[in-house]
Design a protein around this motif. Structure first.
Motif, PDB file in Angstrom:
ATOM      1  N   PHE A 222       0.818  -1.213   0.000  1.00  0.00           N
ATOM      2  CA  PHE A 222       0.000   0.000   0.000  1.00  0.00           C
ATOM      3  C   PHE A 222       0.855   1.269   0.000  1.00  0.00           C
ATOM      4  CE2 PHE A 222      -2.994  -3.159   1.688  1.00  0.00           C
ATOM      5  CZ  PHE A 222      -4.054  -2.942   0.819  1.00  0.00           C
ATOM      6  N   VAL A 223       1.943   1.261   0.759  1.00  0.00           N
ATOM      7  CA  VAL A 223       2.813   2.438   0.793  1.00  0.00           C
ATOM      8  C   VAL A 223       3.472   2.656  -0.564  1.00  0.00           C
ATOM      9  CG1 VAL A 223       4.900   3.426   1.805  1.00  0.00           C
ATOM     10  CG2 VAL A 223       3.231   2.293   3.273  1.00  0.00           C
ATOM     11  N   GLU A 224       3.882   1.556  -1.194  1.00  0.00           N
ATOM     12  CA  GLU A 224       4.531   1.663  -2.501  1.00  0.00           C
ATOM     13  C   GLU A 224       3.619   2.327  -3.520  1.00  0.00           C
ATOM     14  OE1 GLU A 224       7.864   1.293  -4.938  1.00  0.00           O
ATOM     15  OE2 GLU A 224       7.685   0.773  -2.818  1.00  0.00           O
ATOM     16  N   GLY A 225       2.328   2.060  -3.412  1.00  0.00           N
ATOM     17  CA  GLY A 225       1.371   2.663  -4.344  1.00  0.00           C
ATOM     18  C   GLY A 225       1.269   4.167  -4.211  1.00  0.00           C
ATOM     19  N   MET A 226       1.757   4.722  -3.106  1.00  0.00           N
ATOM     20  CA  MET A 226       1.726   6.165  -2.882  1.00  0.00           C
ATOM     21  C   MET A 226       3.009   6.856  -3.317  1.00  0.00           C
ATOM     22  SD  MET A 226       0.100   6.066   0.957  1.00  0.00           S
ATOM     23  CE  MET A 226      -0.048   7.840   1.068  1.00  0.00           C
ATOM     24  N   ARG A 227       4.057   6.083  -3.549  1.00  0.00           N
ATOM     25  CA  ARG A 227       5.367   6.674  -3.835  1.00  0.00           C
ATOM     26  C   ARG A 227       5.478   7.144  -5.286  1.00  0.00           C
ATOM     27  NH1 ARG A 227      10.063   3.026  -1.132  1.00  0.00           N
ATOM     28  NH2 ARG A 227      11.254   4.250  -2.657  1.00  0.00           N
ATOM     29  N   THR A 228       6.372   8.096  -5.491  1.00  0.00           N
ATOM     30  CA  THR A 228       6.582   8.635  -6.836  1.00  0.00           C
ATOM     31  C   THR A 228       7.936   8.230  -7.406  1.00  0.00           C
ATOM     32  OG1 THR A 228       7.501  10.690  -5.937  1.00  0.00           O
ATOM     33  CG2 THR A 228       5.128  10.640  -6.347  1.00  0.00           C
ATOM     34  N   ASP A 229       8.712   7.442  -6.638  1.00  0.00           N
ATOM     35  CA  ASP A 229      10.053   7.062  -7.088  1.00  0.00           C
ATOM     36  C   ASP A 229      10.182   5.545  -7.200  1.00  0.00           C
ATOM     37  OD1 ASP A 229       9.849   6.541  -4.405  1.00  0.00           O
ATOM     38  OD2 ASP A 229      11.884   7.202  -3.910  1.00  0.00           O
ATOM     39  N   SER A 230       9.081   4.875  -7.486  1.00  0.00           N
ATOM     40  CA  SER A 230       9.080   3.410  -7.543  1.00  0.00           C
ATOM     41  C   SER A 230       9.875   2.887  -8.735  1.00  0.00           C
ATOM     42  CB  SER A 230       7.639   2.889  -7.642  1.00  0.00           C
ATOM     43  OG  SER A 230       6.885   3.244  -6.523  1.00  0.00           O
ATOM     44  N   LEU A 231      10.363   1.665  -8.596  1.00  0.00           N
ATOM     45  CA  LEU A 231      10.937   0.927  -9.713  1.00  0.00           C
ATOM     46  C   LEU A 231       9.800   0.186 -10.402  1.00  0.00           C
ATOM     47  CD1 LEU A 231      14.059  -0.592  -7.900  1.00  0.00           C
ATOM     48  CD2 LEU A 231      13.992   1.459  -9.339  1.00  0.00           C
ATOM     49  N   TYR A 232       9.859   0.124 -11.732  1.00  0.00           N
ATOM     50  CA  TYR A 232       8.770  -0.476 -12.507  1.00  0.00           C
ATOM     51  C   TYR A 232       9.272  -1.643 -13.344  1.00  0.00           C
ATOM     52  CZ  TYR A 232       5.833   3.543 -11.358  1.00  0.00           C
ATOM     53  OH  TYR A 232       5.095   4.500 -10.691  1.00  0.00           O
TER      54      TYR A 232
END
Length: 270
Positions: A222-232
């Motif tokens: 859930f926290v990852e879904g809020m981040r703007t610097d995720s790896l894809y």
């Protein structure tokens, strides 16, 4: 826009070498995690020397794994800027990569010394969670692992200290403190695990680790879904969210399977 109130990511200079808060905080998290594991090893009947050896090999290999994991999913940038690959003080280490590498080290060590892998995982899991709690504050000092834009009034409504609010002013806007959300989630999980792990007939061998493997990925998803610097992996598909779901599913399946298939011993009060 430069935030003049942001905290200095450099702790001090040692000769010509800049010592970053990021590295110091991660080192501190690792240290207190090791102390916790040493204490628990004695209670579980495991020679503390095995914990020290696990740290000796697991920490550097884990850091390498964390960096390799990050570089792989940011490969175009590092191909164009190969000199940046070794500059971990700029940020860019992935927790999951470090955990995977350290897990491999643990398995190898346990196999060579005929130690129960599940017992070692039970000893290590709370310490890893503690390290993750502390380590996220390294991201805070680097102004990374943040979320989308928000408002000053929203951050103030969370009753955060002013130094956190000001540090969340990044690139001309206030940001969601996702580092804090994850760290706080992990604090709750650690408290629960520490409070329950020695209760009679609650956890069987390996289940403290499986509890960690449920708790951390659930919050991280859930926290990852809020981040703007995720790896894809692909556009719109975040690596950490996919891996979190996989680990969560594996933990639940293993818990059910082991309860039905194997007669693992109960952990007793110690």
């Amino acid at each position: 826009m430069l935030n003049l109130l942001a905290l200095n990511p450099i702790a001090f200079n040692l000769g010509g070498l800049q010592i970053h808060w990021y590295g110091l905080i991660i080192a501190f998290g690792a240290l207190i995690g090791v102390l916790m594991a040493l204490s628990e090893a004695k209670k579980r009947g495991v020679d503390p020397e095995n914990i020290l050896d696990l740290v000796l090999y697991g920490v550097p290999i884990g850091l390498i794994g964390a960096r390799i994991y990050y570089v792989i999913f940011e490969l175009p940038f590092y191909v164009a800027n190969p000199g940046e690959i070794i500059k971990i003080w700029h940020g860019g280490i992935a927790i999951y990569g470090g955990l995977i590498a350290a897990f491999i080290v643990l398995i190898v060590l346990c196999k060579k010394r005929n130690i129960s892998i599940w017992t070692m995982l039970d000893i290590a899991a709370p310490s890893v969670l503690l390290g993750q709690i502390v380590g996220r504050w390294g991201n805070f000092m680097n102004q990374e692992a943040f979320g989308g834009k928000t408002t000053l009034s929203f951050l103030q409504s969370l009753h955060l200290p002013d130094f956190i609010v000001q540090q969340m002013y990044i690139n001309g806007a206030y940001r969601q403190p996702t580092f804090l959300y994850e760290s706080s989630w992990n604090v709750i999980g650690l408290i629960i695990i520490l409070a329950l792990r020695h209760r009679k007939q609650l956890f069987k061998r390996g289940e403290v680790f499986l509890a960690y493997l449920v708790w951390y990925p659930l919050g991280r998803f859930f926290v990852e879904g809020m981040r703007t610097d995720s790896l894809y992996i692909f556009p719109g598909i975040r690596v950490s969210q996919v891996l979190s779901l996989i680990l969560l599913a594996v933990a639940i399946i293993l818990f059910i399977y082991r309860r039905k298939k194997y007669q693992e011993p109960w952990y007793q009060d110690v």
